[in-house]
Every structure is written in C-alpha cells, then in structure tokens.
Design a protein around this motif. Sequence first.
Motif, PDB file in Angstrom:
ATOM      1  N   PRO A  95     -21.651 -12.599  25.175  1.00  0.00           N
ATOM      2  CA  PRO A  95     -21.499 -13.361  23.928  1.00  0.00           C
ATOM      3  C   PRO A  95     -22.862 -13.691  23.323  1.00  0.00           C
ATOM      4  O   PRO A  95     -23.827 -13.912  24.043  1.00  0.00           O
ATOM      5  N   VAL A  96     -22.892 -13.660  22.009  1.00  0.00           N
ATOM      6  CA  VAL A  96     -24.107 -14.067  21.298  1.00  0.00           C
ATOM      7  C   VAL A  96     -23.733 -15.213  20.376  1.00  0.00           C
ATOM      8  O   VAL A  96     -22.576 -15.360  19.983  1.00  0.00           O
ATOM      9  N   SER A  97     -24.719 -16.023  20.048  1.00  0.00           N
ATOM     10  CA  SER A  97     -24.458 -16.999  19.003  1.00  0.00           C
ATOM     11  C   SER A  97     -25.570 -16.898  17.976  1.00  0.00           C
ATOM     12  O   SER A  97     -26.727 -16.645  18.309  1.00  0.00           O
ATOM     13  N   LEU A  98     -25.190 -17.021  16.733  1.00  0.00           N
ATOM     14  CA  LEU A  98     -26.173 -16.962  15.664  1.00  0.00           C
ATOM     15  C   LEU A  98     -25.682 -17.781  14.481  1.00  0.00           C
ATOM     16  O   LEU A  98     -24.505 -18.103  14.381  1.00  0.00           O
ATOM     17  N   ALA A  99     -26.624 -18.119  13.625  1.00  0.00           N
ATOM     18  CA  ALA A  99     -26.325 -19.014  12.517  1.00  0.00           C
ATOM     19  C   ALA A  99     -26.780 -18.385  11.216  1.00  0.00           C
ATOM     20  O   ALA A  99     -27.727 -17.601  11.185  1.00  0.00           O
ATOM     21  N   GLY A 100     -26.082 -18.724  10.144  1.00  0.00           N
ATOM     22  CA  GLY A 100     -26.507 -18.199   8.854  1.00  0.00           C
ATOM     23  C   GLY A 100     -25.608 -18.664   7.735  1.00  0.00           C
ATOM     24  O   GLY A 100     -24.635 -19.407   7.945  1.00  0.00           O
ATOM     25  N   ARG A 101     -25.956 -18.213   6.548  1.00  0.00           N
ATOM     26  CA  ARG A 101     -25.220 -18.601   5.347  1.00  0.00           C
ATOM     27  C   ARG A 101     -24.184 -17.542   5.004  1.00  0.00           C
ATOM     28  O   ARG A 101     -24.490 -16.348   5.033  1.00  0.00           O
ATOM     29  N   ILE A 102     -22.987 -17.985   4.685  1.00  0.00           N
ATOM     30  CA  ILE A 102     -21.915 -17.052   4.328  1.00  0.00           C
ATOM     31  C   ILE A 102     -22.220 -16.425   2.969  1.00  0.00           C
ATOM     32  O   ILE A 102     -22.412 -17.131   1.983  1.00  0.00           O
ATOM     33  N   MET A 103     -22.316 -15.108   2.929  1.00  0.00           N
ATOM     34  CA  MET A 103     -22.665 -14.416   1.686  1.00  0.00           C
ATOM     35  C   MET A 103     -21.498 -13.631   1.102  1.00  0.00           C
ATOM     36  O   MET A 103     -21.541 -13.213  -0.049  1.00  0.00           O
ATOM     37  N   SER A 104     -20.480 -13.377   1.911  1.00  0.00           N
ATOM     38  CA  SER A 104     -19.308 -12.686   1.382  1.00  0.00           C
ATOM     39  C   SER A 104     -18.124 -13.034   2.269  1.00  0.00           C
ATOM     40  O   SER A 104     -18.303 -13.360   3.452  1.00  0.00           O
ATOM     41  N   ILE A 105     -16.948 -13.008   1.683  1.00  0.00           N
ATOM     42  CA  ILE A 105     -15.731 -13.295   2.443  1.00  0.00           C
ATOM     43  C   ILE A 105     -14.689 -12.270   2.012  1.00  0.00           C
ATOM     44  O   ILE A 105     -14.452 -12.099   0.825  1.00  0.00           O
ATOM     45  N   ARG A 106     -14.123 -11.579   2.983  1.00  0.00           N
ATOM     46  CA  ARG A 106     -13.039 -10.650   2.681  1.00  0.00           C
ATOM     47  C   ARG A 106     -11.854 -11.017   3.551  1.00  0.00           C
ATOM     48  O   ARG A 106     -11.760 -10.603   4.709  1.00  0.00           O
ATOM     49  N   GLU A 107     -10.957 -11.807   2.983  1.00  0.00           N
ATOM     50  CA  GLU A 107      -9.783 -12.221   3.746  1.00  0.00           C
ATOM     51  C   GLU A 107      -8.840 -11.052   3.883  1.00  0.00           C
ATOM     52  O   GLU A 107      -8.697 -10.241   2.972  1.00  0.00           O
ATOM     53  N   HIS A 108      -8.202 -11.005   5.027  1.00  0.00           N
ATOM     54  CA  HIS A 108      -7.428  -9.823   5.342  1.00  0.00           C
ATOM     55  C   HIS A 108      -6.222 -10.254   6.158  1.00  0.00           C
ATOM     56  O   HIS A 108      -6.090  -9.908   7.333  1.00  0.00           O
TER      57      HIS A 108
END
Length: 506
Positions: free
Chosen positions: A61-74
């Motif tokens: 497992p990895v963990s990382l942080a960032g800003r959401i730049m796109s969302i594609r709900e499916h």
Amino acid sequence: MLYFFGEDDMRPEDQLIGRRREKLAKLREMGVEPYPYRFQATHTSREVKDEFDALSSARDPVSLAGRIMSIREHGKTCFSHIQDGEGRIQIYIRRDVVGNEAFSAFKLLDIGDIIGVRGTVFRTRTGEITVEVRSFQVLCKSLRPLPVVKEKVEGDKRIIYDPFTDKEQRYRQRYVDLIVNPDVREVFRRRTEIIRVLREFLDERGFLEVETPVLQPVYGGASARPFVTHHNALDMDLYLRISNELYLKRLIVGGFEKVYEFSKDFRNEGMDRLHNPEFTLLEAYQAYADYHDIMDLTEDMLSHAAEEVLGTTKLVYQGTEVDLTPPWRRIRMLEALEEEVGVDPRELSDEALRKLCLSHGLDVDGGMGRGKMVDKLFDEVVKPQLVQPTFVVDYPVETSPLAKRHRDDPELVERFELFVSGMEIANAFSELNDPEDQMRRFQEQMRLRERGDEEAQVLDRDFIRALEYGMPPTGGLGIGVDRLVMLFTDMPSIRDVILFPHMRPE
RNA sequence: GGGCCCGUAGCUCAGUCGGUAGAGCAGCGGCCUUUUAAGCCGUUGGUCGCAGGUUCGAUUCCUGCCGGGCUCACCA
C-alpha cells in the motif's frame, strides 16, 4: 450572512460557492473533519510511477496526498486525478472496497479539494498507472470553483482544452495559474534552479554572498529614478535601492576580494516586457580583476548555467536558435555602430549627431548629451541585431560614471554589456577606483541633473570617502536575472518569470 | 503618455447589421463497477466591465471612465 438569502439573490459564483458550503456541512454531519492537521504520505505521484513495478507486484500500500483535478463518476466506482507537487496520478475508488459511507463522502468532493489516499497500485485496462483507494481522508475542502482544464494525450502530443489563459487573472491570481497550468510551475522551478546554479558557481570560485541595504539614504549605482519611502523614527526620506553596486564596492574596500549578492532592486519607471518595477539583479565584484576577466567569468558562468539547467548550450528563444557555446563574439561599441550607420559618431558634431538620431526616428531633445544620443542610437540600430550572445565593449565615458577610463582612450570606459536575443543581459566594467576621477564624474552627473536629467546619478560622499581609503583594481558585473530566466525558459515577457508581477490594484 | 485591440455564465468562447443572449466544460438531478477531453438523459446559472448619451428600445451605436493585452515613446 449568506444563509439568509435565497439562491435567487446570489451571484452565480456565490451559488457555486454555496453548493460547496453545503457539501462542507454534510461532510461535517457525517463526522468528517474537512480541515485536519496533517497527513503522512509515503510516496509522491512521481515515486509511485517510478517504482510502479515493485509496488504493484508486492501489492504494497502507498499513501499520497494531492488536489483533485478531475472526477469521472462511473456508477459505483469513480476515477479521479489528484495532483501533488510533482505531477498527477489517477486514483480509482470503488464502493465495494471503501464501503457505502466513505463512498458517499467521496461523492461530496469537488475538483479543487485536497485529499490523502491510501491504496494499492495497478495499471488500468488502458495502461494508466492508478492507485486503487482503500481509504482516503479529506485534507481540505475547497470552496471556490477552479477553472477546469482538460487534456488529451495523443501519442506524444498533449492537447489542452479550455486552457486558463486570461493574463490578468493568471498574474493577479498566480496561485490559480500554478494549480491549473503545469508549465507555469515548471518555469518557476527552473528559475529557482538557475539561481541555485549561479550561486553554486560563484561559491565554488570563492565568492562571498553578502547582504546590503535595501533602504538607502542616497541611492546610486545606476541611472534611474527611485522609489521614495519615509523613516518615521528618524523623520527622513529613504530610497529603495536602484542598485547595490556602491555597497558591494565598499566591501571590496573593506578587504573582501570576491563578493556577490542577488539583489532585488527597484526602479520607478515604466514597465514593459523587459521591465518590472522590482526585479532581480545579480551583482558580483572581484578584486584585482578587469573587465576582460569579468567577460571570461560571465561567459563561463552563463554557459555553465545553460549546461546545468538545460543540459545544452543551445537553446531556442521565441523561435530563434541561440548558441551559448563559448567563445562569444566581442565587438567595440562604436565600431558596431559605425558598421550600421556608416560613420563613427565621434567624428560628428553635436548637431550632426542629433540629425543622425532624428533620421532614425529617435526623439532627442536639445539638452541631451552626446553620450545619451549615442546610447539611443545604439539601442535603435545595433541592439536588435544582437541575437547570438555578443559582448559589446568600450562605451563612451559620459554614460558610465562608475567605470574606469579605457587604458588606451580616455574618452571611453572599460565596460561591456552582454546582449542575447536583442536583450541586455549583463553590464560590467573595470571599476573606477580613482577617487578624484570618481568625484569629477559625480560632479558631471550633478550638472546633467541640473539640466533636467532625472536619471543622472547622485553624489555619494561616503562612497568617495571609501575610495579615498583605496579600492584595489576591481572588475564588477551585473546580470539581469529575470531576463536570463526569460531566455532559459523561452518566455516572452518578464511577467512570465516573476511570480507576482506588478499590477494596478483591482 | 500615444496608437491598435479586448472586457458576454466559475473557465474557454459564440452572438446580436439596435428588439435585454447561446455553446462546451464546471455545477445540479438521474443512469453507468477499468474510465480518461469518459459517456448518455435532463437541468440551474448572465444588471453582456462601469457611467452617461442617441433611440420608442442599447449588451450591440457614440462619449467618458475602469481594468487588461500588444505596440511606440520613456526607461536598463
């Protein structure tokens, strides 16, 4: 209070912000803290991509942080890209993995929100490295809609849709520019890299980095109008420095033999693609050196910087190839001028010189000295031709009151300017260390000032006093850092290489 | 400071030879468990930079102002 108004009363932007406030409230109702204190990431987006093979086969497992730049709900899953300091990475969240509640919380997130995720790494059917989210944490709910810039990669081409381009907004709200335009982040990374390399270069050669006053009782070292400010306790006006030259030379008097400073200077003048009221100048002084030594130093330093930062000494600026491989052309100022206008300006009477300027469309007034006219003529006819790096040497004495007279011609000074792509990048001279000549030069400047030249330099008595103690022969250099960065980043305007360029108030 | 150009939805842009506006994205409501400019159906959203003038009527024409871009001048 916004809550007391119906949506009908709201500005459309406030409606968008209102929606996000509602989501914020819902998250809190669900027990989610939208502004927590910290997050421990194990990887950056770049590291996940670089270490993909090991990470995916080990199912680590990895963990990382960032800003959401796109969302594609499916449906019951969702794809999204998050952006951290090093780039973007896709994340994939499934309801059956994170659970109903977390999935519902995720649906309350917007483009612009900052999250931390933990999960395993895999490659999607289409080949993109992706983090399958096991759990996530909201790190910051964003309230203001971000411009949504879409991007399609076709082979090695990146097609950008709806790029955020409005220059005014980009400069005023640079933070938005930096979020949505990765190329802009790259420009400023490179700026820092350039400065780091220059500093390293000078440090390695034994130069001492120093700090000198920004607030000066007497401004000097350049021909420019200053910004004036006021010191309340002393009840006196002070000037924001237009240069740090006279202070650095005092340090040479003091016995430091090689000094430099990255100096933020301020000049109260117009602004255009090459000028910002505050800008960064690198000044360096070396005792026992003359302008020939400084030319060599400049050539070494800048070609080295290109090699380090760009990996090559050949670059393209605004469509034209520029080759910084040494040695660079060196031409005498008056010879270069003569080549273009067919006559040595020194052979002309004042009146003939004035006519020559007028014939080139230059606006020369009666009070203008010969030096200034020659200067303007040079800027008009020679400078634009200097695309490949060129040292222009040996300037008329009138416009260079701090430079030492030429050893072979007292009408000239030992000075050079470096031009690349038609831009002045550096200015340097064998420094004047004869206190009596320096005094005469200051007096000449005062006369020009009395005749209305507001940029003429002002007498600095303490500087004369310092020279009277004795300054060794010294070579000095100034490099326009912003312009150098323009050159190295192929940016057309100085405002593109200054994070917060000067703007009129909104 | 002069010249030219621009300012329409959060973003990118159409448009109105004068009759108060439209698209894509974002947003909102649905559908969708490997999508990627995701897609499909539906939908909200605008004092058309500000202020005057002309006009029955101005976002459109005119003037002024504000902000911006380019350019010339000034200026390193």
